[in-house]
Enzyme design. Structure first.
Site, PDB file in Angstrom:
ATOM      1  N   ARG A 294      -2.657  16.190  -9.749  1.00  0.00           N
ATOM      2  CA  ARG A 294      -1.905  15.838  -8.537  1.00  0.00           C
ATOM      3  C   ARG A 294      -1.930  16.944  -7.487  1.00  0.00           C
ATOM      4  NH1 ARG A 294       2.039  13.368 -12.210  1.00  0.00           N
ATOM      5  NH2 ARG A 294       1.944  11.106 -11.933  1.00  0.00           N
ATOM      6  N   PHE A 424      -1.145   7.198  -3.413  1.00  0.00           N
ATOM      7  CA  PHE A 424      -2.113   7.709  -4.394  1.00  0.00           C
ATOM      8  C   PHE A 424      -1.444   8.437  -5.551  1.00  0.00           C
ATOM      9  CE2 PHE A 424      -6.471   8.602  -2.139  1.00  0.00           C
ATOM     10  CZ  PHE A 424      -6.910   7.353  -2.522  1.00  0.00           C
ATOM     11  N   GLU A 425      -1.980   8.271  -6.746  1.00  0.00           N
ATOM     12  CA  GLU A 425      -1.609   9.076  -7.920  1.00  0.00           C
ATOM     13  C   GLU A 425      -0.099   9.146  -8.139  1.00  0.00           C
ATOM     14  OE1 GLU A 425      -3.655  12.822  -8.016  1.00  0.00           O
ATOM     15  OE2 GLU A 425      -5.537  11.923  -7.402  1.00  0.00           O
ATOM     16  N   GLY A 426       0.531   7.993  -7.945  1.00  0.00           N
ATOM     17  CA  GLY A 426       1.978   7.913  -8.098  1.00  0.00           C
ATOM     18  C   GLY A 426       2.656   7.826  -6.745  1.00  0.00           C
TER      19      GLY A 426
END
Length: 644
Positions: A294, A424-426
């Site tokens: 992240r 994105f990504e959570g």
């Protein structure tokens, strides 16, 4: 003969939570500054003095950054990539020759072996030239094949795949499905054991790099059977395998050059030797990979902040209104100050989290998540303020500006490109829940059985006794601390005094912990449904972490003689701005419209306010809200392409 693919799972909310909980890393083997912060303990010694990279890491990193800087200036045309919505193949080939595909891969596998700090500096540099190129590199290395194999792969897997990833092969990470986002318990892609292979069937959505990838990390559900534990499992899949079809290259409001697609698997045979980790460990592998993965998103936000500051400075000095440069008008000046101070803080958060990841002496799962959350929200806000400072020119495209003879400043593009970082990504909402779960872990570990309806009276009694011991020791420590002593943290007092801000962080960390405890006492088992409250708790923690990082970075720069005075000024301004946001968040913990909002939502879904929608036409096209993902052969042309 292989068994038929799994049917799409139907799961309850409780079952979904259990799947997510099982995937969490359960233990805290190393200290965590942010975890302690949420518990009301301001352990400054975990981050101060600011950790620094080794001399060899700096030498290797700076050497590569110099080559990469020249490449970005001479070989990457961001305007062309935006215009044609594609990264030229020769750019990708140049990055391969430069070794940029292997920045984080160990040199023994052909990589550069850069630290997380320098990897992020490289991503920020590339992202400033073209965000699409930055995404290509980060998706390949941060979450693609290299990172899961580094953490969980066997020696044989590393020797087979990492040299390819370091120099020639692009990788992608495939988890999301058309009907599965942040709820992996409903994952439908199946991997059915068949001899020495698994047979994959399913459809994956938003596969960044998937259109041009050579190697894929695929998450699929293995059915439980004799000799097979089953569960969500990770596999390395050759993208060119029979039965793998890229059915569509997706297009978006921003990041127009990314190779993001829809990938279908139909009876794809994957050797068991390509399974990463044991069966059922797929989600844990994904979450652990994202702990550091992240950090690539904050890197892009830092780059955008630096560029926004440069443009704001140059434009606001040149543009005059009412007899003076617009920068000297207070309304515009406040925006410039916000961009400058926030960029400093974001870089402080990123470098601190990255260096802690490199040293591996702290558990940074919360720090990495806070960095992603805070940077994606503040990065978007900085870009929005830049567009406002630029006025009509901020809304105008760079090509249009150039066509009429003005400097081609892509402010509106940066705003579009940054918007996805909040998803994105959570997504921000999921990050709030993820961080909140980690933040209350200490409470649930001692008192969780008290609010679990499935636990027996004996379990609840045992939990009550354990909780009594824990809280008898913990609660008194939340009453007073060094934040109330005027001489605390005086090593941060120079021409500008940052010590009051650190005292503020210490006091409000205790206040944050008291607020969390009160909420748990009040709502008990319903706490997990109070997403508005939990989101504000996490946002307060993010601000306190950012303030801490900014002060520690300022002191590091001062001690090195690197713009120390100016760094102290920026840290001071950021902390003052942050404190205003913190006070508002604390107020909104208990004074909000959460309950009223819930009532309105129920009315909206019931059609109570449907009359409010009258008077418009809906330009949306026909079709289902979610595409059909029934397993089977593809009926589409394969749009996958390779970059040699």
């Amino acid at each position: 003969m292989s068994a038929p693919p799994l049917k799409k799972p139907v799961v309850t909310e409780r079952e979904a939570r259990q799947v997510a909980e099982a995937a969490r890393e359960q233990d805290w083997r190393k200290p965590s500054f942010a975890k302690e912060l949420f518990l009301g303990r301001f352990r400054l010694g975990l981050i101060h003095p600011h950790p620094v990279p080794t001399g060899e890491a700096v030498r290797r990193g700076e050497q590569f950054l110099a080559k990469l800087h020249e490449f970005c200036e001479t070989r990457i045309d961001g305007a062309l990539i935006e215009r044609e919505a594609r990264i030229p193949d020769e750019v990708v080939r140049g990055l391969k020759e430069l070794g940029a595909l292997g920045m984080k891969i160990d040199p023994k596998y052909g990589g550069l072996g850069l630290t997380q700090v320098y990897y992020n500096k490289a991503l920020a540099l590339v992202g400033s030239a073209s965000p699409a190129v930055g995404v290509l590199l980060s998706a390949h290395q941060s979450i693609g094949v290299p990172q899961p194999l580094k953490l969980f792969g066997t020696d044989e897997q590393k020797q087979r795949f990492l040299p390819r990833c370091a120099r020639t092969d692009i990788s992608a990470f495939l988890l999301t499905e058309p009907d599965v986002g942040s709820d992996p318990a409903r994952l439908a892609t199946s991997a059915v054991p068949d001899g020495d292979d698994y047979v994959l069937d399913g459809v994956k959505l938003w596969t960044t790099n998937g259109v041009v990838a050579d190697l894929l990390v695929v998450m699929a559900r293995v059915p439980k059977s004799e000799g097979h534990k089953g569960g969500i499992t990770a596999f390395v899949v050759e993208a060119g395998s029979p039965g793998v079809t890229v059915e569509n290259r997706n297009a978006f409001m921003g990041l127009r050059g990314i190779e993001n697609g829809v990938t279908r698997f139909h009876q794809v045979r994957v050797p068991a030797a390509n399974r990463v980790g044991p069966e059922g460990a797929g989600l844990k592998i994904a979450l652990t990979t994202l702990n550091t993965g992240r950090l690539s998103l904050p890197a892009s936000c830092v780059a955008a902040g630096k560029w926004s500051l440069k443009i704001a400075r140059e434009w606001s000095a040149a543009r005059e209104q009412w007899g003076k440069p617009v920068a000297h008008h207070e309304a515009v000046g406040a925006k410039i100050s916000f961009i400058a101070a926030t960029t400093f803080a974001l870089e402080a958060v990123l470098d601190l989290s990255s260096q802690m990841a490199d040293e591996d002496r702290n558990d940074i799962r919360i720090e990495g998540a806070l960095a992603k959350l805070f940077a994606s929200e503040m990065g978007w806000r900085m870009a929005d303020e830049l567009v406002q400072i630029r006025g009509g020119r901020g809304f105008e495209t760079a090509d249009s500006l150039a066509a009429r003879g003005e400097r081609a400043v892509p402010a509106e593009q940066v705003l579009r490109d940054l918007r996805i970082n909040r998803i994105f990504e959570g997504s921000t909402e999921i990050m709030h829940l993820l961080i909140a779960r980690e933040a209350v872990d200490a409470h649930l570990s001692v008192a969780g059985d008290l609010i679990d309806p499935d636990k027996s009276l004996q379990d609840k009694a045992r939990a009550g006794a354990n909780a009594g011991v824990f809280y008898a020791k913990w609660l008194p420590k939340l009453v007073a601390g060094p934040g109330q002593l005027p001489n605390s943290f005086t090593e941060f007092k120079h021409e500008v005094d940052l010590s009051p801000h650190l005292r503020y962080v210490e006091r409000h960390a205790r206040k944050l912990a008291r607020s969390t405890f009160y909420a748990m006492s009040r709502w008990q088992g319903r706490m997990e449904t109070k997403q508005g409250f939990l989101g504000r708790i996490v946002d307060i923690g993010a601000e306190l972490f950012a303030m801490s990082a900014a002060c520690v970075r300022a002191e590091l720069l001062r001690s090195r003689g690197e713009h120390g005075r100016e760094a102290y000024q920026l840290a001071d301004v950021f902390c003052r701005q942050s404190r205003i946001r913190v006070e508002e968040l604390f107020t909104r913990l208990w004074s909000n419209t959460d309950d009223l909002d819930h009532k309105v939502v129920k009315g909206v879904l019931a059609g109570t306010y449907e009359w409010l929608e009258q008077g418009i036409v809906d330009p949306s096209g026909e079709g289902p809200w979610i595409a059909d993902t029934t397993p089977g052969p593809s009926e589409h042309e394969n749009v996958r392409r390779t970059i040699g």
